[in-house]
Design an enzyme around this catalytic site. Structure first.
Site, short mmCIF file in Angstrom:
data_model
loop_
_atom_site.label_atom_id
_atom_site.label_comp_id
_atom_site.label_asym_id
_atom_site.label_seq_id
_atom_site.Cartn_x
_atom_site.Cartn_y
_atom_site.Cartn_z
N ASP A 472 13.77 49.58 8.92
CA ASP A 472 13.33 49.85 7.55
C ASP A 472 12.76 48.59 6.89
O ASP A 472 12.98 47.46 7.35
CB ASP A 472 14.52 50.39 6.75
CG ASP A 472 14.12 51.48 5.78
OD1 ASP A 472 12.97 51.47 5.32
OD2 ASP A 472 14.97 52.34 5.46
N ASP A 541 10.24 59.56 2.40
CA ASP A 541 11.59 59.85 1.92
C ASP A 541 11.65 61.21 1.25
O ASP A 541 12.72 61.71 0.93
CB ASP A 541 12.03 58.78 0.91
CG ASP A 541 12.73 57.61 1.59
OD1 ASP A 541 12.83 57.62 2.83
OD2 ASP A 541 13.15 56.68 0.88
C1 GLA Z 1 15.05 53.86 2.71
C2 GLA Z 1 14.72 54.86 3.80
C3 GLA Z 1 15.76 55.96 3.82
C4 GLA Z 1 17.13 55.37 4.03
C5 GLA Z 1 17.41 54.31 2.98
C6 GLA Z 1 18.68 53.57 3.28
O1 GLA Z 1 14.87 54.40 1.46
O2 GLA Z 1 13.43 55.38 3.63
O3 GLA Z 1 15.46 56.91 4.82
O4 GLA Z 1 17.18 54.81 5.32
O5 GLA Z 1 16.37 53.35 2.91
O6 GLA Z 1 18.97 52.60 2.35
#
Ligand code: GLA
Length: 720
Positions: A472, A541
């Site tokens: 990420d 997301d």
């Molecule tokens: C980001 C990612 C999510 C999740 C969060 C965790 O927003 O896109 O899918 O992994 O971080 O903190």
């Protein structure tokens, strides 16, 4: 196919695509880019007219001006008033006039150093054009690689300083193309957090239209790609040319229409936050750009781009490997989990036939919320109930693979790493910090930082039986000022990318059995630079099935379906608050790499039965979705009420139709399928009915849905 040099013409020929460059007394002029031309005879009269206020480089020739010539690269400041491809400060100016000195044909490719490169096959060939500006004492090399199996040409550029003094590169595009004056549209992928990759089509008008990022990542708002198509081009007809960049940092892509309606395209590193000091004897290489062409409309352009990316960009061991159906605990638990909860979730997933369990954020250091602990890559054994490998063994024992979340490029101020190395964060002296999710970005331009992250992540991946990694990146870069001079800071953003590629190439090569998925708050760094190392991406997301129609439409416009993670989540949806039937959530997620991201342990029995059936069915259709040809049947443009996509692979066909809102008119819709064999018979698996390919393509498949919002239907045909 390949590269040919005939007289003063250079032919660069991929499968059904030609690029023809003429050497006119050392100037490189672009005679053609588009459909295949085996032999070029013409010259274009309009380019030899005298145009007022366009400078002539020779006194006795008023019909030659750089302003009206279709060029590829390298001339700046001699009467071409359009956007330059290069800006290099040398002596007291930025003028460059490169002239061809030699050409060469290489087998395979000349790779860009420390940057992502396409894979080549045996039959790929590269044209190297070497140019020189003797006054500036600079050398320029243009590399064009042709591929026998795709309608794509890849290209990059190298500048070498032949002088004995440093020069400063203020702009270095990866490619620039001048195409004939005409009536064009521009298609770009634009967006925002949770609304990535919205397809935008607009007319090319006089002036400059740019998409760009200065965020230190390619970003949610724009994708490093641009499609120029005929104004009349449709899904199935007309010509279209896509430019894409293998780069994950600051980029720019522009189209410019000048006073004579001539059109120039360019793509490369953004000038913003960029300068590169080139010492005597050194060279600078740009990221690689792709040029993909279709003369059968935008649908074929999609297929060609998807094909090239799957075969030539993604890590080879995953490009044609079926992707596991996963359960991710993020939307199921967020930070609130203990070992028991994770195992309950894994247990339920395994009963439903799911194949991979992913432990998301919150398993390390003091990470009880998203305000702290980034950088402390030490397992929190108290939280996960013992050593990580024990948890993994228990998950493996349930027949599931195991995946883990990381955010390696970040540092929280509240972390042991920051307490030990506050200077490792990107920052400018005396300016404090600008926070985002309360975190800072590590300075990957510093090799010590890269070495630390390499070792920390490598340790966890080596000591634990991990099958999948979600990588990420949850903020953008600000306060850039770590350099000890202005120029050193201007070099920092690109140096960060070189550090990042060093890091990810090391880890993905060393752990080549691990499937890496990239993520940046969803699709905030969904680009070909990352895809070269990470063959999967968390597209958004936003897990709402209806929002996903647009996001997945845009993502698949250029990128292969197999790159796109797509999950069924809870209803009402956590981002949009929308209530959607489990069938539609499944049908939409099955248009990508299927996964689940909800608390399976608290679902009603009926939902569990539907999920078990979805999982079993997806295992049947998975090769069709992940390796098939992708056809758009109805595009879910902004405000549209329907979407339909078809996948064809070998003897199997999957069609998915979704209707957003119930209306009187859309109770019945006929879908005309594409890409089938007219004479062959196709059996609809659900009912046993048999149709000919011609019937399905020309009479169509009629979908009838009851009244109701967010309904959908998926059809699965097998050729008899
Ligand atoms: C980001 C990612 C999510 C999740 C969060 C965790 O927003 O896109 O899918 O992994 O971080 O903190």
């Amino acid at each position: 196919m390949g590269i040919r040099i005939e007289g003063n013409l250079f032919y660069i020929q991929s499968k059904e695509m030609s690029m023809i460059i003429e050497n006119k007394e050392g100037d490189l002029l672009l005679r053609h880019i588009g459909g295949k031309i085996a032999k070029y005879h013409g010259s274009n009269a309009i380019l030899e007219k005298d145009h007022a206020f366009s400078g002539n480089p020779t006194p006795d020739n008023r019909t030659f001006s750089y302003d009206t010539q279709r060029q590829v690269f390298g001339v700046h400041g001699f009467g071409d008033f359009r956007q330059p491809s290069l800006k290099i400060a040398h002596a007291n100016n930025e003028l460059t006039q490169f002239k061809l000195t030699s050409s060469e044909i290489l087998h395979g490719a000349k790779e860009a150093t420390r940057l992502p490169n396409p894979h080549t096959t045996e039959d790929a060939e590269t044209l190297v054009l070497t140019l020189e500006d003797k006054v500036a004492a600079l050398e320029l090399k243009l590399y064009y690689t042709a591929y026998a199996d795709c309608n794509t040409i890849s290209t990059h550029t190298e500048v070498r300083n032949l002088s004995d003094k440093a020069v400063v590169i203020n702009r270095a595009l990866s490619t620039m193309l001048d195409v004939p004056a005409g009536n064009y549209d521009m298609v770009t992928l634009q967006g925002a957090y949770a609304r990535e990759k919205t397809v935008r089509r607009q007319k090319v008008e006089q002036g400059i239209f740019t998409v760009a990022s200065n965020r230190g990542a390619s970003g949610h708002s724009h994708t490093p790609a641009m499609i120029l198509c005929e104004h009349t081009a449709t899904e199935d007809a007309g010509s279209a040319l896509a430019l894409q960049l293998l780069y994950s940092g600051n980029f720019q892509a522009f189209v410019q229409k000048n006073q004579l309606n001539e059109v120039r395209l360019g793509i490369g590193i953004n000038d913003d936050n960029f300068a590169w000091q080139l010492s005597a004897g050194d060279s600078f290489e740009t990221p690689v750009a792709l040029m993909t062409f279709s003369n059968q409309g935008l649908g074929k352009l999609t297929q060609e781009s998807q094909l090239f990316i799957q075969d030539h960009i993604m890590p080879k061991q995953f490009a044609h490997a079926e992707r596991p159906i996963l359960i991710n605990n993020w939307e199921a638990t967020y930070f609130d989990f203990k070992k028991e909860k994770l195992l309950d979730l894994a247990d339920e997933a395994s009963k439903l036939g799911i194949e991979l369990f992913v432990l998301d954020d919150g398993w390390f250091g003091n990470r009880f919320d998203d305000n702290r602990a980034l950088g402390d890559w030490v397992v929190n054994e108290e939280k996960i109930g013992g050593p990580l490998n024990d948890l993994i063994a228990e998950v493996h024992a349930k027949g599931l693979k195991f995946g883990l979340w990381f955010e390696p490029e970040m540092i929280s101020v509240d972390s042991d790493l920051y307490r030990a190395h506050p200077d490792w964060a990107i920052q400018a002296e005396g300016r404090g910090h600008t926070y985002s999710r309360n975190q800072l970005v590590l300075n990957l331009a510093n090799p010590d930082v890269v070495a630390y992250i390499k070792a920390a992540i490598d340790k966890i991946l080596t000591e634990n039986a991990i099958d999948y990694v979600k990588w990420d990146y949850n903020r953008n870069i600000t306060n850039i000022g770590n350099g000890d001079t202005y120029l050193a800071t201007q070099m920092q953003s690109h140096a960060y990318m070189l550090g990042l590629y060093d890091l990810v190439s090391y880890l993905t090569e060393k752990h080549s059995n691990i499937l890496f998925e990239s993520c940046s708050g969803g699709g905030g760094r969904n680009d070909l630079g990352m895809m070269r190392y990470f063959p999967q991406v968390w597209a958004s997301d936003n897990t709402d099935a209806i929002s996903r129609l647009l996001i997945q439409y845009g993502s698949s416009y250029l990128f292969p379906t197999i790159s796109m993670g797509s999950h069924v989540s809870a209803s009402p949806n956590h981002q949009m608050g929308r209530t959607t039937p489990i069938e539609t959530r499944g049908n939409v997620a099955m248009m990508g790499n299927l996964g689940y991201e909800l608390d399976l342990t608290s679902l009603p029995e009926n939902d569990k039965e539907v999920i078990a059936a979805q999982v079993a069915h997806y295992k049947d259709i998975r090769p069709v979705i992940q390796f098939g040809k992708h056809y758009r049947l109805i595009n879910p443009e902004q405000g549209s009420n329907e979407a339909a996509v078809e996948f064809v692979h070998e003897d199997k066909v999957v069609v998915t139709y979704v209707r957003t809102l119930s209306t009187i008119e859309t109770i019945e819709t006929t879908l005309k399928l594409k890409g089938l064999e007219e004479e062959s018979l196709y059996r609809l698996q659900e009912t046993g009915q048999v149709f000919s390919g011609a019937e399905l393509m020309y009479a169509g498949l009629t979908v009838v849905l009851p009244q109701g919002d967010y309904l959908s239907k998926q059809y699965y045909f097998v050729k008899q």
